[in-house]
Design a protein around this motif. Structure first.
Motif: not given
Ligand SMILES: NC(=O)c1ccc[n+]([C@@H]2O[C@H](COP(=O)([O-])OP(=O)(O)OC[C@H]3O[C@@H](n4cnc5c(N)ncnc54)[C@H](OP(=O)(O)O)[C@@H]3O)[C@@H](O)[C@H]2O)c1
Length: 258
Positions: A61-72, A89-101
């Protein structure tokens, strides 16, 4: 780190859910993510999804949110689950940042009634301003109240026209990759309109036996699916389906290959 066992398409003992669900390309994508019991219910006896979700489902659930531009999400789910803003979460914030989001994804709530507490954290504490998708038939005073704390998009007359709304999120706000977290009422018109690219369904290893809603309520015609992938973690099953566009519904209610 929590990993899933991939059963299909090719078995693999350990996969990071982020890598498993990360789409190969950026671009328009609409996923529905739901968890259901083995008897097909999406609510626990308290009328919420929480009692169905195990550790791995919470991670997916958290991963799918972190991968998305928006949560509908539908207003019914916002009210039943007491939705707040997206937090990473800090780890997903970092991965999201590394992908430009950068930062959390906005919550996009669909509603005609606009029956919300606009002083709730969903509206007052969101780093990414919450977006309200509504229609002309919504109450003007409530729409004005919503506009003070949220970005309001009015798309459609009596109801929100979802195809146009999804298009506007992409073209006006650059929100192309959406994860829809239900509920069953909102899922139906999205599926019926052919807007869904993937259904990410967690099957919880429990039988509720209480009766209640399924993942989709009141779909006007059946939708055929094809299996994209299957994962497992401690008896939770993660099934990924895509729509089968070569199979069409019949007036009799069945499905047939076109
Ligand atoms: N297991 C899971 O994964 C999961 C996921 C999500 C939800 N749930 C459960 O499902 C239940 C809620 O589901 P639900 O089906 O009642 O609610 P829902 O689908 O979340 O929301 C339905 C509401 O969304 C708004 N809406 C939907 N489509 C619209 C459109 N085209 N135009 C205008 N408004 C539209 C309306 O809001 P207004 O009434 O404000 O006009 C409608 O009443 C809760 O018990 C929740 O716990 C489970």
């Amino acid at each position: 780190m929590l990993t899933l066992q991939r059963l299909l398409p090719a078995p693999l003992a350990k996969v990071d859910p982020y890598d498993a669900y990360r789409p190969p390309h950026r671009g328009p994508l609409l996923r529905i993510n739901m968890v259901a019991s083995a008897d097909g219910l999406v609510t626990d006896p308290k009328g919420r999804a929480g009692g169905l979700a195990g550790e791995a489902d919470r991670r997916v659930f958290r991963v799918l949110r972190a991968l998305a531009d928006a949560i509908l999400v539908g207003a019914g789910t916002v009210r039943a689950e007491g939705y707040g803003p997206h937090r990473l979460t800090p780890d997903l914030a970092e991965r999201r940042r590394s992908e430009g989001r950068d930062g959390p994804a906005p919550i996009v709530v669909v509603s005609r009634s606009l029956d919300f507490d606009f002083e709730a954290p969903l509206f007052t504490e969101a780093t990414a301003r919450t977006i309200v998708l509504t229609c002309e038939a919504s109450d003007l005073a409530r729409r004005t109240a919503a506009a003070r704390v949220a970005h309001v998009l009015v798309v459609g007359d009596r109801t929100v026209e979802l195809a146009a709304a999804v298009g506007a999120l992409g073209s006006e706000l650059g929100l192309d990759h959406l994860v829809c977290e239900g509920g069953p009422t909102l899922n139906a018109p999205l599926l019926a309109a052919g807007l869904v690219d993937e259904l990410c369904l967690t099957l919880s290893p429990a039988i509720m036996g209480t009766g209640g809603p399924a993942i989709v309520e009141a779909l006007p015609a059946p939708v055929a699916l094809t299996l994209h992938g299957l994962y497992e973690h401690h008896s939770e099953l993660f099934v990924r389906y895509g729509p089968r566009r070569d199979v069409v519904p019949q007036t009799s209610g069945g499905l047939v290959r076109s």
